[in-house]
Design a protein around this motif. Structure first.
Motif: not given
Length: 292
Positions: A158-162, A214-222, A272-282
């Motif tokens: 979602v972040q990279q494709g939109t 569903s992936l559609y519903e997951l996209g709405l949540a994200i 929200s925690d998942e977003l935080e974890a992704l931001s610290s990948v580096g």
């Protein structure tokens, strides 16, 4: 118990190592940043002789990446785990290996149980299923842990494709259960600690977050998360990449609950925690021993 954690620069390895270091266990990290280049003949140099358990925390959950690099996914999902299993077998060590819902083709009408045979429909699932079967033959003292969708993968998509005002196409026909890296680390830690207590509970287990979606519903949540571009229009449609997704990727997780007492947690509470974890990948750990 001496535990070697094989990991990459992703958030799962970082979080798991952080949490395991707060236990009485002896923990040795082994960094494999690129399985393609890892010297599998040199495992004796990287894995201490007094190791009791090898935990392979390389979490492979992206079938698109696997299709783009079939040789790379063969090495990461099959060659490396099998080399670890052979090494463990010859030295009386155990192995915890991750797998995923992609070992199934999604044609079953109900959720998959741990004993269902795999029938993959993409490169990722193919090599994970081959790995599972080989492990069962090679190493009796193994834990195979199949997981649901990586929530982080779809957040990144979602972040990279939109961008603002973009349309995001996600299929409503594909259903599954996301899992966050923190929740998976929690589950792996609980399994490891019970193995330390002498539990002889080897075999195949499954874990995914509570609530099928569903992936559609997951996209709405994200799309509603802070930090995600506003104005995204999520539509129920089948983009080309989604042809790699099984229609049914849902997993029954009662075996891991009944054996280890591990309950499913709702993935929504970890968005929200998942977003935080992704931001610290580096955030790399230069003290970790590289395997190549």
């Amino acid at each position: 118990m001496h535990v070697v954690v094989v990991h990459d620069y992703g958030p799962l390895g970082r979080i798991l190592l952080e949490w395991l270091r707060d236990t009485p266990l002896q923990i040795s990290p082994l960094l494999v940043s690129d399985p393609d280049k890892a010297d599998l003949s040199a495992l004796e140099e990287w894995i201490p002789a007094d190791t009791d358990l090898i935990v392979n925390a390389l979490w492979l959950t992206d079938p698109e990446a696997a299709e783009r690099d079939p040789e790379g996914i063969r090495k990461a999902a099959f060659s490396l785990p099998i080399a670890l299993a052979e090494f463990a077998r010859d030295r009386d060590m155990a192995l915890l290996q991750l797998s995923s819902c992609y070992v199934f083709d999604g044609r079953k009408q109900s959720a998959y149980i741990a004993s269902n045979p795999g029938h993959p429909c993409n490169e990722l699932g193919n090599w994970q299923w081959e790995c599972e079967q080989a492990l069962r033959t090679l190493l009796p003292r193994h834990i195979i842990l199949r997981t649901g969708w990586s929530l982080g993968r779809f957040i990144r998509k979602v972040q990279q494709g939109t961008g603002q005002g973009d349309t995001l196409r996600l299929p409503g026909k594909c259903r599954g259960q996301p899992v966050t890296v923190r929740d998976l680390a929690r589950v792996m830690k609980a399994v490891i600690l019970q193995l330390d207590c002498g539990a002889e509970v080897w075999g195949t287990y499954q874990y995914a977050g509570a609530e099928e979606i569903s992936l559609y519903e997951l996209g709405l949540a994200i799309a509603g998360l802070p930090g995600i571009p506003t104005g995204i229009r999520v539509v129920d449609d089948m983009p080309e990449w989604a042809t790699l997704e099984p229609a049914n990727a849902t997993l029954i997780c009662t075996k891991i609950r009944n054996t280890f007492g591990i309950k499913q947690l709702p993935w929504r509470s970890g968005l929200s925690d998942e977003l935080e974890a992704l931001s610290s990948v580096g955030d790399k750990r230069p003290t970790d021993t590289p395997a190549h």
